[in-house]
Design a protein around this motif. Sequence first.
Motif: not given
Length: 59
Positions: A33, A35-37, A39-44, A47
């Motif tokens: 959970k 690392t998933g969070l 990863r989403r923050i990093d991707t945002t 972008r």
Amino acid sequence: MYILLGFIASIILLATFWSRFFQRGPLEWLMGKATGLARRIDTTVLRRQERTATSATLR
């Protein structure tokens, strides 16, 4: 000594039952959970940086 043996036996039973119902342990689930969070923050953020860089080159 009996308390130690009882503790070991209960941990073995708990681990056996846990592995039958769940694919991962509780710590692995928490790390997934977290690392998933991240990863989403990093991707945002990436972008947003790409959009800013693209708009700056178009000007």
